[in-house]
Design a protein around this motif. Sequence first.
Motif, PDB file in Angstrom:
ATOM      1  N   GLY A  86     -24.444 -11.483 -20.089  1.00 33.60           N
ATOM      2  CA  GLY A  86     -24.090 -12.053 -19.071  1.00 33.60           C
ATOM      3  C   GLY A  86     -23.389 -11.279 -18.146  1.00 33.60           C
ATOM      4  O   GLY A  86     -22.129 -10.323 -18.190  1.00 33.60           O
TER       5      GLY A  86
ATOM      6  N   ASN B 259     -22.314 -12.133 -14.072  1.00 34.87           N
ATOM      7  CA  ASN B 259     -22.532 -13.280 -12.443  1.00 34.87           C
ATOM      8  C   ASN B 259     -22.799 -11.849 -11.700  1.00 34.87           C
ATOM      9  O   ASN B 259     -21.673 -10.873 -12.063  1.00 34.87           O
ATOM     10  CB  ASN B 259     -20.995 -13.859 -12.534  1.00 34.87           C
ATOM     11  CG  ASN B 259     -21.498 -15.065 -13.529  1.00 34.87           C
ATOM     12  OD1 ASN B 259     -22.543 -15.625 -14.002  1.00 34.87           O
ATOM     13  ND2 ASN B 259     -20.132 -15.107 -14.611  1.00 34.87           N
TER      14      ASN B 259
ATOM     15  N   ASN C 285     -33.529 -12.950 -20.907  1.00 36.83           N
ATOM     16  CA  ASN C 285     -32.961 -13.800 -20.439  1.00 36.83           C
ATOM     17  C   ASN C 285     -32.152 -13.114 -19.263  1.00 36.83           C
ATOM     18  O   ASN C 285     -32.035 -11.776 -20.085  1.00 36.83           O
ATOM     19  CB  ASN C 285     -32.409 -14.930 -20.707  1.00 36.83           C
ATOM     20  CG  ASN C 285     -32.211 -15.337 -22.187  1.00 36.83           C
ATOM     21  OD1 ASN C 285     -31.426 -15.812 -22.742  1.00 36.83           O
ATOM     22  ND2 ASN C 285     -33.316 -16.478 -21.227  1.00 36.83           N
TER      23      ASN C 285
ATOM     24  N   GLN D 282     -32.852 -19.911 -23.122  1.00 34.21           N
ATOM     25  CA  GLN D 282     -31.337 -18.975 -23.447  1.00 34.21           C
ATOM     26  C   GLN D 282     -31.325 -18.553 -25.037  1.00 34.21           C
ATOM     27  O   GLN D 282     -31.156 -19.992 -25.989  1.00 34.21           O
ATOM     28  CB  GLN D 282     -30.585 -19.058 -22.724  1.00 34.21           C
ATOM     29  CG  GLN D 282     -29.670 -19.712 -21.250  1.00 34.21           C
ATOM     30  CD  GLN D 282     -30.131 -18.301 -20.467  1.00 34.21           C
ATOM     31  OE1 GLN D 282     -29.110 -17.546 -21.187  1.00 34.21           O
ATOM     32  NE2 GLN D 282     -30.989 -17.596 -19.578  1.00 34.21           N
TER      33      GLN D 282
ATOM     34  N   SER E 244     -13.932 -13.285 -18.871  1.00 32.82           N
ATOM     35  CA  SER E 244     -14.870 -12.580 -18.142  1.00 32.82           C
ATOM     36  C   SER E 244     -13.670 -11.714 -17.513  1.00 32.82           C
ATOM     37  O   SER E 244     -12.743 -12.184 -17.030  1.00 32.82           O
ATOM     38  CB  SER E 244     -15.949 -13.524 -17.428  1.00 32.82           C
ATOM     39  OG  SER E 244     -14.771 -14.367 -16.161  1.00 32.82           O
TER      40      SER E 244
ATOM     41  N   ASP F 200     -19.610 -15.627 -23.172  1.00 29.62           N
ATOM     42  CA  ASP F 200     -19.426 -16.721 -23.464  1.00 29.62           C
ATOM     43  C   ASP F 200     -20.083 -17.388 -24.757  1.00 29.62           C
ATOM     44  O   ASP F 200     -20.612 -17.995 -25.027  1.00 29.62           O
ATOM     45  CB  ASP F 200     -21.185 -17.116 -22.453  1.00 29.62           C
ATOM     46  CG  ASP F 200     -20.278 -19.282 -22.580  1.00 29.62           C
ATOM     47  OD1 ASP F 200     -19.878 -19.707 -23.162  1.00 29.62           O
ATOM     48  OD2 ASP F 200     -21.379 -19.876 -21.659  1.00 29.62           O
TER      49      ASP F 200
ATOM     50  N   GLU G  46     -28.977 -11.399 -16.994  1.00 21.95           N
ATOM     51  CA  GLU G  46     -28.381 -10.775 -16.710  1.00 21.95           C
ATOM     52  C   GLU G  46     -27.228 -11.988 -15.876  1.00 21.95           C
ATOM     53  O   GLU G  46     -26.643 -12.253 -16.445  1.00 21.95           O
ATOM     54  CB  GLU G  46     -27.633  -9.308 -16.728  1.00 21.95           C
ATOM     55  CG  GLU G  46     -28.389  -8.575 -17.572  1.00 21.95           C
ATOM     56  CD  GLU G  46     -30.041  -8.075 -17.442  1.00 21.95           C
ATOM     57  OE1 GLU G  46     -30.298  -8.598 -16.494  1.00 21.95           O
ATOM     58  OE2 GLU G  46     -30.280  -7.499 -18.384  1.00 21.95           O
ATOM     59  N   GLU G  47     -27.763 -11.462 -14.695  1.00 20.20           N
ATOM     60  CA  GLU G  47     -27.394 -13.443 -14.100  1.00 20.20           C
ATOM     61  C   GLU G  47     -27.393 -13.729 -14.340  1.00 20.20           C
ATOM     62  O   GLU G  47     -28.526 -14.477 -14.856  1.00 20.20           O
ATOM     63  CB  GLU G  47     -27.690 -11.967 -12.583  1.00 20.20           C
ATOM     64  CG  GLU G  47     -28.793 -13.300 -12.150  1.00 20.20           C
ATOM     65  CD  GLU G  47     -29.910 -12.028 -11.971  1.00 20.20           C
ATOM     66  OE1 GLU G  47     -30.010 -10.789 -13.220  1.00 20.20           O
ATOM     67  OE2 GLU G  47     -31.479 -12.351 -11.523  1.00 20.20           O
ATOM     68  N   HIS G  48     -27.118 -15.338 -13.402  1.00 17.92           N
ATOM     69  CA  HIS G  48     -26.857 -16.301 -13.794  1.00 17.92           C
ATOM     70  C   HIS G  48     -28.385 -16.543 -13.121  1.00 17.92           C
ATOM     71  O   HIS G  48     -28.879 -16.458 -12.478  1.00 17.92           O
ATOM     72  CB  HIS G  48     -25.754 -17.005 -12.646  1.00 17.92           C
ATOM     73  CG  HIS G  48     -25.865 -18.987 -12.654  1.00 17.92           C
ATOM     74  ND1 HIS G  48     -25.529 -19.327 -13.662  1.00 17.92           N
ATOM     75  CD2 HIS G  48     -26.672 -19.464 -11.402  1.00 17.92           C
ATOM     76  CE1 HIS G  48     -26.004 -21.092 -13.555  1.00 17.92           C
ATOM     77  NE2 HIS G  48     -26.502 -20.728 -12.364  1.00 17.92           N
TER      78      HIS G  48
ATOM     79  N   ASN H  42     -23.532 -15.562 -25.630  1.00 19.79           N
ATOM     80  CA  ASN H  42     -23.783 -14.736 -24.952  1.00 19.79           C
ATOM     81  C   ASN H  42     -23.381 -13.131 -24.421  1.00 19.79           C
ATOM     82  O   ASN H  42     -22.087 -13.849 -24.225  1.00 19.79           O
ATOM     83  CB  ASN H  42     -24.756 -15.264 -23.880  1.00 19.79           C
ATOM     84  CG  ASN H  42     -24.636 -14.733 -22.633  1.00 19.79           C
ATOM     85  OD1 ASN H  42     -24.621 -13.351 -22.615  1.00 19.79           O
ATOM     86  ND2 ASN H  42     -25.148 -15.589 -21.233  1.00 19.79           N
TER      87      ASN H  42
END
Lengths: 768, 768
Positions: A90, A92, A42, A53, A243, A174, A44-46, A87
């Motif tokens: 991640g 963002n 997946n 996922q 975050s 997350d 890393e960024e959105h 997660n």
Amino acid sequence: MNQDYIKPDSWSIIEEGFDTHRVKSSESIFSIGNGAMGQRANFEEHYSGPTFQGSYIAGVYYPDKTKVGWWKNGYPEYFAKVLNAPNWIGINVSVNGEQLDLFTCKKVDNFKRELNMQEGWLSRSFTATLQNNIQIEVKTKRFLSLDLEELGAIEYHITPINNDAQIQFQPYLDGGITNEDTNWDDKFWDILKVSHENNRAFIETKTMKTFFYVSTFMESKVYLNNKGLFLNPDINSEHNYISFDYNHHVKKGETYSIQKFGGYVADRNYDKTELVSVSKQILDKAITLGFDGLLKKQKEAWANIWERADINITGDVKAQQGIRFNIFQLNQTYLGKDSRLNIGPKGFTGEKYGGSTYWDTEAYCIPFYMATKDEKVARNLLEYRYNHLEKAIENAEKLGFKNGAALYPMVTMNGEECHNEWEITFEEIHRNGAIAFAIFNYYRYTGDYSYIPEKGLEVLIGIARFWQQRASFSTDKNKYVILGVTGPNEYENNVNNNWYTNYIAQWCISYTIENIEKIMLEYPADYIRIIDKLKLDKLEIEQWKTVADNMYFPYSEKHQVYLQQDGFLDKELIAVSSLDKSQRPINQKWSWDRILRSPYIKQADVLQGFYFFEDQFTTESLERHFDFYEPFTVHESSLSPCVHSIQAAKLNRMDQAYQFYLRTSRLDLDDYNHEVHEGLHITSMAGTWMSIVEGFGGMRIKDNKLSFTPKIPKQWEAYSFKINFRNHILKVDIGHKQTHFEILSGSELEILVNNKSILLTTKQLQAV
Amino acid sequence: MNQDYIKPDSWSIIEEGFDTHRVKSSESIFSIGNGAMGQRANFEEHYSGPTFQGSYIAGVYYPDKTKVGWWKNGYPEYFAKVLNAPNWIGINVSVNGEQLDLFTCKKVDNFKRELNMQEGWLSRSFTATLQNNIQIEVKTKRFLSLDLEELGAIEYHITPINNDAQIQFQPYLDGGITNEDTNWDDKFWDILKVSHENNRAFIETKTMKTFFYVSTFMESKVYLNNKGLFLNPDINSEHNYISFDYNHHVKKGETYSIQKFGGYVADRNYDKTELVSVSKQILDKAITLGFDGLLKKQKEAWANIWERADINITGDVKAQQGIRFNIFQLNQTYLGKDSRLNIGPKGFTGEKYGGSTYWDTEAYCIPFYMATKDEKVARNLLEYRYNHLEKAIENAEKLGFKNGAALYPMVTMNGEECHNEWEITFEEIHRNGAIAFAIFNYYRYTGDYSYIPEKGLEVLIGIARFWQQRASFSTDKNKYVILGVTGPNEYENNVNNNWYTNYIAQWCISYTIENIEKIMLEYPADYIRIIDKLKLDKLEIEQWKTVADNMYFPYSEKHQVYLQQDGFLDKELIAVSSLDKSQRPINQKWSWDRILRSPYIKQADVLQGFYFFEDQFTTESLERHFDFYEPFTVHESSLSPCVHSIQAAKLNRMDQAYQFYLRTSRLDLDDYNHEVHEGLHITSMAGTWMSIVEGFGGMRIKDNKLSFTPKIPKQWEAYSFKINFRNHILKVDIGHKQTHFEILSGSELEILVNNKSILLTTKQLQAV
């Protein structure tokens, strides 16, 4: 099937160009793992496009309540599901306030992914134009550490190309994740605590029902042009999410970077009160080594694996890439360090099939691990079943068996049966045979008999008891029959006298008796302990013998072949080649009854028996059976082509063997079955290894000696592999004219090459 | 099994004494229905103990999304569920503010329920001491009107015994009901509007997905000592509920009563905009007639049913009660007025099995309806299948059949298959045979051939096409075989050459060809229309013929019997009598694989074929097959004992026939299978009727004539029944010494008695 998708390369898997339709498939193919955890590739960024996922922790599962239309007595209460874990990867990324999302960018160029199998890392690079017209270049690298098995590391670089920009990295944890595979949309995780300390954060969770405690952790560092920045992040902490915001004004051409370290500490390995403090210790080590230091160790660790496990093919880069991909993924999935773990059919690359252990392990994976690792690894896999013996006995009791008869589960995580289709769960009982065969195979290969008196014999006795009770006497045939089974070919259900099942049942009993006799003479203390514990007496053994000696085997005089099952010849025997292509794969096109009454075979069945018990049949007989059954075989199981490749090679049908080889080795890379988005076929990858070593190389054990009948597909210039045989590391180099043997470690060794004995001395290359 | 639960009585079902453990069972047994709706015998007043609430409207169903662990191609998307409809019977009763609830009363005495089958009403009476020490006496009566099929009526009397009391009746409508049987806990009803007018209330609802619109309505009147009271009720109206409060101070010894009229009007029969106005018209009629007037009509209507359908047994009250209960429940379920309806296996008494139509209708119910009603009723049942022919063709197409081959569903509500177990849905294909047999049987009994050229032949052709395509040629056997089926004995799955299936397949083809030839000659216009519509040509008929003429039938030379399926003799043939009782019923004790490989038979299979096609086998052959198969038969299907009773009677084994008769006729009353709380076995009740008329009475049709071989169980003094045969109503009175025949209506009739011809003249009793 998509042959142009993955670029041919001998050591890397490379995808070029961004295609949103391929994202889920690539997430599977570029999966990374370190045996203790693993994850799909997946971003890393959105990413707001279609994605699957998944990040998984070995041995952490959820008992998902059985879902079934019509309950039948004996069904298990739950199906153990591979569990998507919180997660930690991640990050963002926003650029002038706009979130980076490859699905919504104006343009994505130069997109490239690379899974570097030699060194064990995954990278990605691209340039993108956002909706706000800022153009950026991104480069990322990620790996799961073989050295620190709870740890993964990410490096993420971003460079604004056409303008200065305010860039934000928002690394997060997350816990609000879900499973793709869930029966009832249950919640699988309970969030216990979200906490942070400096640049670190932790989410403590426990799984519902199974109560696995896990700490998911992260720590991040940011850089500008590779120089550390000391930013004070804003922290956003919610009940299942945390975050950190690292904002920076980045000038055009400057590179803003983040390194993120994260992973999982689970109470499978640590006391549950210490999970956060262990997480901190791991982060301390990670920070000390740094991303580059960790990466250096990663390369060394993978070099060590390849040193033993690599197969080198020259002259055929696709074949080379295929076998390395298979070896790489097997090692990402299972390293043999933990006897509580096993090799799930999808490893850490998807959720389909659930569970972690099928008969695939014994039938396909153990030979690979025996030859490419120390023998302890294979022994761990055997012990896994020994440790589940009690549960296998309970499982058999549920089905009406008694007196210690054991039926190992079709699918399991902890020894309990998970599968809930009667024709599989209750009837695909040949799995018991593979588990006994693996004990035989381990001793045959390693020469280590100690496992059998210590543990293996108890397993064998449980299995022999099962077969004796499961067979019944047919007055009509005046033989013992085994009614109502599903053989390895799952496209026939509830058949009578599946030849493979009857044969392996007979073999299990005979082999068990043989070992009882040997242990009685050679290990009398073990003998007494076991006989006493299991209350085994001579009368019972006599009963086993009666069954084994009078087992029925369906046979066709006309075709001179064993019949797959009693009713096989009543079928309309129309070859697969006569089937219209629109009807394939039949498991997606036909209703189940139509498949069942067709002659079409999903995977080797009689031929699987000929593979296991090769010495008991002539080559002529093999050829007759191959010619009879292969034309009806649709190979709709990933476990089919490898056995057929081995058998075709044995029959000197090298073109056919090569086609089967390509199909097994590039099954996922070329997506033959249109399902790679669901995950990889991990266990069949060991079959690919067998196709080369046992198929083309012709490796066998004969009279305690390694034996080879080297062959080579005409498409290859040469190939070489190494094997660990009884503490000798032997390198085998096969070309069209010659085969070279070299002992890389260990003492001299007598081997057979094309049935001739050859003595290999140390440090001397021998050509044959 | 509970033999003391229901008091023996020739015309009523009576329960005495209140036992909370029996409430759910009694709710089933005392169910009432009028063919258009029906309900379990739930209490009107609140009951907080274990209860299964159910009120059902014929033809109103919900397509519950299929629940299955492992999806297989061809499975239906949904299962049509019998749908619990809004509650209109509820009357909350409070005494000095305490709610009357038999589960929480201090004491309940003199509890008695009666289901008066002769007159078609349900009553209940008891005295109770509430927690507040007020003692009350309650008497209720309820029926669903045969005259106004949307209407039910309740009378509820309460008398305080030891004190004056403030008593409240709170009649209500409740749309907040749920189904017991639901896959996903879906909401089944949408509430559209709740309204009221004077003493009337209405809840308008529609079902989710199927969009059946229903108005549920009520109107109440209260009385003191049978004199009308004009109280002004408080009204409580919520979004899915409405109630009226009728309070009154009642003196010790006075009787406060309520009459409640209610029911359903559905858009199956009326325009959906008119449902409330139709409800009002029905209430107007009800109020005009009053409770007593409606009850009088109810008695008359039931008298008319009994006049034709009653079976009278003297000397054995339990047998008498049993057969009347069966006849009563069949008539409560289906009256044959509406060809869109059919006979659900649980009628209106429970939700298990869902759907409304199984092969039970054709195999068991049609003979009962043919003999006890006008022939139009049976014809309606045949037309139901004709109307579903297109869906049966679609169903077959899903499974790969073509060219108009029809496979009727295993379970259906509207013609679409609902069942989702592959071994049933896809493989229990013999159901097609029963549907063809019913056409034959209808003509044989009624002499009305017109149905076949008009409609039946199209059904027969679809079925013949199916069988021809479903059979396949076995080179090995040089015969056509039918592989992978489940026969009537559902304890064997996916077997080859189930004798019953092969036999009925062959018969279907032959019978279809016979009718095509007859219609060609006798109904040429129909012939041309049908041949043209179905594109049938001679070549195709030749193909059918080839299959039928070369059908394979498994046979044992040793036992001189047809084998239930190819593998039957490989089984361990241990008789049921040798099974330990703790293992019974095997479907609750054994895992499915064990049942499948056992020889145990759930219900008549080969013997079902001998029943249908009696003329094609000798009595000696029947005896041999009965002696071979019955010892392995566990009769765990409600449809088993009746066929065995008929066959035993034919073989002059009257004791055995009588035992089977008791088991079929009192299956629910004595709860043989410990499951009556789930509902009654409605369709097997028609089998009970057959056990007497065809079993003991020996009624057959031979050469267009009624034929009898009268026998009588030694436990009975005499028995009599009436049948409608081709517009003759014939009464048959059978004693130990003589049988009397009497024509009650119609002209003279030649019948066969013990194979001797007798001419019955009108209005003259004839003794034989």
